[in-house]
Design a protein around this motif. Structure first.
Motif, PDB file in Angstrom:
ATOM      1  N   ASP A   1      53.286  11.232  49.476  1.00 43.65           N
ATOM      2  CA  ASP A   1      52.732   9.823  49.278  1.00 43.65           C
ATOM      3  C   ASP A   1      53.813   8.995  48.500  1.00 43.65           C
ATOM      4  O   ASP A   1      54.196   8.806  47.427  1.00 43.65           O
ATOM      5  CB  ASP A   1      51.487   9.538  48.459  1.00 43.65           C
TER       6      ASP A   1
ATOM      7  N   LEU B   1      52.708   8.392  59.633  1.00 45.33           N
ATOM      8  CA  LEU B   1      51.764   8.074  58.633  1.00 45.33           C
ATOM      9  C   LEU B   1      50.599   8.322  58.707  1.00 45.33           C
ATOM     10  O   LEU B   1      50.006   7.832  59.918  1.00 45.33           O
ATOM     11  CB  LEU B   1      52.488   6.437  58.699  1.00 45.33           C
ATOM     12  N   LEU B   2      49.582   8.934  57.741  1.00 43.39           N
ATOM     13  CA  LEU B   2      48.264   9.093  57.974  1.00 43.39           C
ATOM     14  C   LEU B   2      47.207   8.502  56.804  1.00 43.39           C
ATOM     15  O   LEU B   2      48.047   8.315  55.681  1.00 43.39           O
ATOM     16  CB  LEU B   2      48.254  10.767  57.794  1.00 43.39           C
ATOM     17  N   ARG B   3      46.402   8.345  57.322  1.00 38.74           N
ATOM     18  CA  ARG B   3      45.310   8.052  56.272  1.00 38.74           C
ATOM     19  C   ARG B   3      44.337   9.410  56.209  1.00 38.74           C
ATOM     20  O   ARG B   3      43.922   9.682  57.370  1.00 38.74           O
ATOM     21  CB  ARG B   3      44.273   6.874  56.555  1.00 38.74           C
ATOM     22  N   LEU B   4      44.204  10.016  54.905  1.00 45.30           N
ATOM     23  CA  LEU B   4      43.309  11.549  55.079  1.00 45.30           C
ATOM     24  C   LEU B   4      42.112  10.934  54.274  1.00 45.30           C
ATOM     25  O   LEU B   4      42.333  10.185  53.218  1.00 45.30           O
ATOM     26  CB  LEU B   4      44.157  12.281  54.442  1.00 45.30           C
ATOM     27  N   GLU B   5      40.993  11.676  54.498  1.00 40.85           N
ATOM     28  CA  GLU B   5      39.628  11.497  53.785  1.00 40.85           C
ATOM     29  C   GLU B   5      38.979  12.902  53.704  1.00 40.85           C
ATOM     30  O   GLU B   5      39.014  13.710  54.737  1.00 40.85           O
ATOM     31  CB  GLU B   5      38.858  10.611  54.307  1.00 40.85           C
TER      32      GLU B   5
ATOM     33  N   TYR C   1      41.090  12.325  59.454  1.00 42.22           N
ATOM     34  CA  TYR C   1      42.322  11.731  59.466  1.00 42.22           C
ATOM     35  C   TYR C   1      42.403  10.817  60.593  1.00 42.22           C
ATOM     36  O   TYR C   1      41.755  10.805  61.578  1.00 42.22           O
ATOM     37  CB  TYR C   1      43.583  12.733  59.710  1.00 42.22           C
ATOM     38  N   GLU C   2      43.400   9.737  60.289  1.00 43.41           N
ATOM     39  CA  GLU C   2      43.813   8.727  61.293  1.00 43.41           C
ATOM     40  C   GLU C   2      45.089   8.628  61.105  1.00 43.41           C
ATOM     41  O   GLU C   2      45.990   8.470  60.006  1.00 43.41           O
ATOM     42  CB  GLU C   2      43.067   7.297  60.664  1.00 43.41           C
TER      43      GLU C   2
ATOM     44  N   LEU D   1      48.166   6.391  61.458  1.00 42.97           N
ATOM     45  CA  LEU D   1      48.474   5.046  61.368  1.00 42.97           C
ATOM     46  C   LEU D   1      49.805   4.806  61.988  1.00 42.97           C
ATOM     47  O   LEU D   1      50.006   3.494  62.534  1.00 42.97           O
ATOM     48  CB  LEU D   1      48.944   4.578  59.903  1.00 42.97           C
TER      49      LEU D   1
END
Length: 80
Positions: free
Chosen positions: A18, A50-54, A71-72, A74
């Motif tokens: 990050d 580039l990812l968005r993780l949850e 995950y998404e 981006l």
């Protein structure tokens, strides 16, 4: 990213960095190990993505780790 040999239990892992979390040049990068169990590959995830993780974070071998996160994607870095 780590790819497992065919004779080992299937999992795909990556170390996510990050860079946005850094406030100053002297602060360390924030690193997170992400592991998808039962998969040898996650389509679309490669170096520079580039990812968005949850998901839930735990510590494994002294490193923050997330198993099977949502995950998404981006954006992807274009390789030239």
């Amino acid at each position: 990213m780590t790819y497992q040999p065919a004779n080992e239990q299937a999992h795909f892992s990556a170390i996510v960095v990050d860079r946005i979390a850094r406030r100053g040049e002297n602060e360390p990068l924030v690193r997170l190990r992400v592991i998808w169990l039962g998969r040898r590959k996650v389509t679309g995830i490669e170096p520079g993505t580039l990812l968005r993780l949850e998901g839930m974070v735990t510590v494994r071998d002294g490193m923050p780790t997330m198993f099977n996160p949502r995950y998404e994607i981006l954006s992807r870095q274009e390789h030239q």
